[in-house]
Design a protein around this motif. Structure first.
Motif, PDB file in Angstrom:
ATOM      1  N   ARG A 479      59.111  11.590  83.342  1.00 42.06           N
ATOM      2  CA  ARG A 479      59.562  12.150  82.065  1.00 42.06           C
ATOM      3  C   ARG A 479      58.338  12.489  81.239  1.00 42.06           C
ATOM      4  NH1 ARG A 479      64.736  10.454  79.574  1.00 42.06           N
ATOM      5  NH2 ARG A 479      66.136   9.929  81.263  1.00 42.06           N
ATOM      6  N   GLY A 506      63.218  12.885  85.114  1.00 43.83           N
ATOM      7  CA  GLY A 506      64.020  11.692  85.370  1.00 43.83           C
ATOM      8  C   GLY A 506      65.446  11.810  84.856  1.00 43.83           C
ATOM      9  N   ALA A 527      55.912   6.148  86.242  1.00 45.88           N
ATOM     10  CA  ALA A 527      56.329   5.443  85.018  1.00 45.88           C
ATOM     11  C   ALA A 527      55.178   4.654  84.399  1.00 45.88           C
ATOM     12  CB  ALA A 527      57.503   4.512  85.339  1.00 45.88           C
ATOM     13  N   THR A 536      62.509   5.993  82.022  1.00 39.00           N
ATOM     14  CA  THR A 536      62.249   6.267  83.445  1.00 39.00           C
ATOM     15  C   THR A 536      62.698   5.083  84.293  1.00 39.00           C
ATOM     16  OG1 THR A 536      60.350   7.544  82.731  1.00 39.00           O
ATOM     17  CG2 THR A 536      60.472   7.072  85.073  1.00 39.00           C
TER      18      THR A 536
END
Ligand code: AGP
Length: 616
Positions: A479, A506, A527, A536
């Motif tokens: 993300r 994500g 992440a 995430t």
């Protein structure tokens, strides 16, 4: 795409051509060949497949050819006709022999004309047709140069040709109208021609980039330039390249790609040094003064276009430019942007990003925008490349030559360029960015530590690749700033290991792709400890619950994340959120590389791919 090498001078040509073509292998090709003068006649050796098939035809004995000083060579990436030996270049049409890069668009029309003249083309290529045009003109009494010029004026399309004739031994004619051609004087006397500078720089670093609609005539005396339309002599500027031929060797690495990943810290430092001026600039993100900076300052909005990996760099650029510089930034794939009807507001700067500087779709956007009077800026790694000459201004990254087809260090320095632009513009708008610049300067050291061959990161990456390589498919998710890296990780894996891989934001998984998840799928979860981390992790839980194998890449010491992963690669803690993409991308590049090693693919020249995509 296709590669061309040509030489006339005092050096034995056969080995020079083979060596030059070797340097161009990275561009991607599926057949190869050379043609050279031997006792007044032109001999051709060519083959489908790799260049070694051509080299083998000399049985490692170049002795009989040491008196041959003029020739041309080619690596072909099939467009018209299959990648067979017959379709491989060079092509002979009577006493004319030629190579060609690009596409002749009025191919059917020319073919009927050639057939009407009683010729029987032996291949399926558009190139051979051009050879017949030249032959007919020479048979009417024109010189090789004038015959090539006249023939070229009758074709349509974006291409370059290099032509020899047994009637004019010791002369090479090159025309550029589309696909790039670079030329240099041989310091020993003579001329060198190639599709890019790599085969040339070991002989001369002062090169000339032909522009569209220009002809070069090479002889033992040197090089002369002419305008294609008028035939008049023209002067050309020489460009001095700062690349060295040593940079073109593998230097002990098994593949160029690995070498280029390891070069990322240096490429970062070199690009930093090239783009900034720490002595006179007042901004804590001290961009060196250059015309491109003025264009950035004037812009009210940015529209950025690119293809492939460069597209992933511009996606990241959008995050940074909007976050720090607060400038509205649109990004698009060049191939989409050019064929839609975009609304360009006054004050928009259009930026084309292309490591090679030659990608057809990106160049087309720059040209279209120029026609509309919209200011344009280029970001490229290659001095003298087409974008550097066609955009209103250009910034260079300093990655050095990138030989592996899969872009790595050029992506790395493109990211840096965006961060520097964002920081510099951001400061002008009141953003507090001094600390971030300090962290940028420290990043290469950190990265060098991460790349230590006996370090934890490399060993985790290798372990993960070993266990996961038999799996059915891969998703890369992230993300925010990790999303473009997820796309890039999936692209790298597809390109070099031919494994199915997809990059997703994500949050998008549950909107469809999650249906694909089972225990044969791997999800690579990016992440790091940033503002997107917890979201995430939720996405990770969703796919883990459905059986996916998880390779997590995050911050060392992140117990929550590591406990959820089958494999975990821990990056140093305390790294700024904005710098994480540099570490993450290095890990996904290495993971793809290790997996491809296990698959036994052709890592530096993956099937079907070309380094610079000069056709649309
Ligand atoms: C990258 O690994 C690819 N080989 C490819 O996607 C590449 O990024 C794309 O063709 C764009 O190239 P450019 O940066 O030279 O324009």
């Amino acid at each position: 795409m296709c590669g061309i090498v040509g030489y006339v001078g005092k050096r034995p040509v056969v080995e020079l051509l083979l060596k030059g073509l070797k340097r161009l292998e990275y561009r991607g090709y599926d057949s190869a060949g050379v043609a050279f003068f031997q006792n007044g006649k032109i001999e051709i050796k060519k083959s489908e497949g790799k260049l070694d098939n051509v080299a083998k035809q000399f049985k490692e004995n170049f002795e009989p050819y040491t008196n041959s000083y003029c020739g041309i060579g080619h690596t072909r990436w099939a467009t018209h006709g299959k990648p067979t030996t017959q379709n491989a270049h060079p092509h002979r049409t009577g006493h004319v022999v030629l190579v060609h890069n690009g596409i002749i668009e009025n191919y059917q029309e020319i073919r009927s004309e050639i057939l009407n003249h009683g010729h029987q083309p032996a291949s399926e290529t558009d190139t051979e047709l051009f050879g017949y045009l030249v032959l007919d003109e020479m048979n009417k009494g024109l010189s090789l140069k004038d015959a090539v010029r006249k023939s070229f004026l009758s074709i349509k399309g974006s291409c370059s040709v290099v032509v020899l004739s047994e009637k004019e031994p010791g002369t090479i004619i090159g025309v550029r109208h589309g696909s790039p051609l670079v030329v240099a004087q041989d310091p020993l006397g003579g001329a060198l021609l190639a599709s890019d500078a790599q085969p040339i720089i070991e002989y001369n670093k002062e090169v000339v980039f032909l522009d569209h609609g220009e002809i070069v005539v090479g002889t033992e005396k040197g090089i002369d330039f002419f305008d294609l339309k008028s035939g008049k002599s023209i002067e050309k500027k020489r460009v001095s390249l700062d690349w060295s031929s040593e940079q073109l060797d593998k230097q002990g690495f098994p593949h160029y790609m690995l070498k280029e990943i390891y070069e990322q810290p240096n490429a970062f430092v070199d690009t930093l040094n090239l783009m900034i001026d720490r002595f006179t600039a007042k901004n804590p993100f001290p961009l060196a003064k250059q015309p491109g900076v003025e264009l950035l300052y004037k812009a009210k909005e940015l529209q950025i276009v690119a293809c492939g990996t460069s597209y992933h760099a511009i996606l990241l650029g959008k995050y940074w430019l909007e976050k720090w510089a607060k400038i509205p930034t649109q990004v698009d794939l060049s191939s989409e942007f050019r064929y839609r009807a975009p609304v360009i507001k006054p004050g928009t700067l259009v930026i084309g990003v292309t490591q090679s500087g030659e990608t057809a779709d990106t160049l087309a956007v720059i040209r279209d925008m120029k026609q509309l009077g919209v200011p344009t800026l280029g970001l490229t790694n290659v001095r003298g490349s087409t974008i550097s000459r066609e955009a209103d201004a250009v910034f260079y990254t300093a990655s050095g030559p990138e030989v592996g087809v899969a872009a790595t260090k050029t992506f790395f320095t493109q990211m840096l360029a965006f961060l520097l632009w964002a920081g510099n513009l951001g400061f002008n708008h009141g953003a507090k960015v001094s600390y971030l610049f300090q962290k940028i300067v420290e990043l290469p050291h950190l990265l060098k530590d991460c790349l230590s061959p006996d370090g934890e990161i490399i060993s985790e990456v290798k372990n993960a690749a070993k266990t996961l390589f038999p799996m059915k498919g891969f998703f890369f998710i992230g993300r925010g700033l990790s999303f473009p890296i997820a796309l890039e990780g999936a692209l790298k894996l597809k390109e070099i290991s031919y494994v199915h891989a997809e990059g997703y934001a994500g949050g998008e998984l549950k909107h469809g792709p999650i249906a694909m998840i089972d225990d044969q799928m791997v999800v690579v979860v990016l992440a790091p400890q940033d503002c997107w981390h917890d979201k995430t992790i939720s996405n990770l839980e969703e796919v883990k619950a459905r059986g996916a194998k998880i390779l997590g890449i995050g911050t060392r010491g992140d117990k929550m994340l590591s406990s959820l992963c089958h494999h975990f690669v821990g990056l140093p803690p305390g790294v700024e959120e904005d710098l994480m993409p540099f570490l993450l991308v290095t890990v996904v590049q290495l993971f793809s590389y290790e997996l491809a090693v296990l698959k036994g693919t052709d890592i530096d020249q993956p099937r079907n791919l070309a380094k610079s995509v000069t056709v649309e």
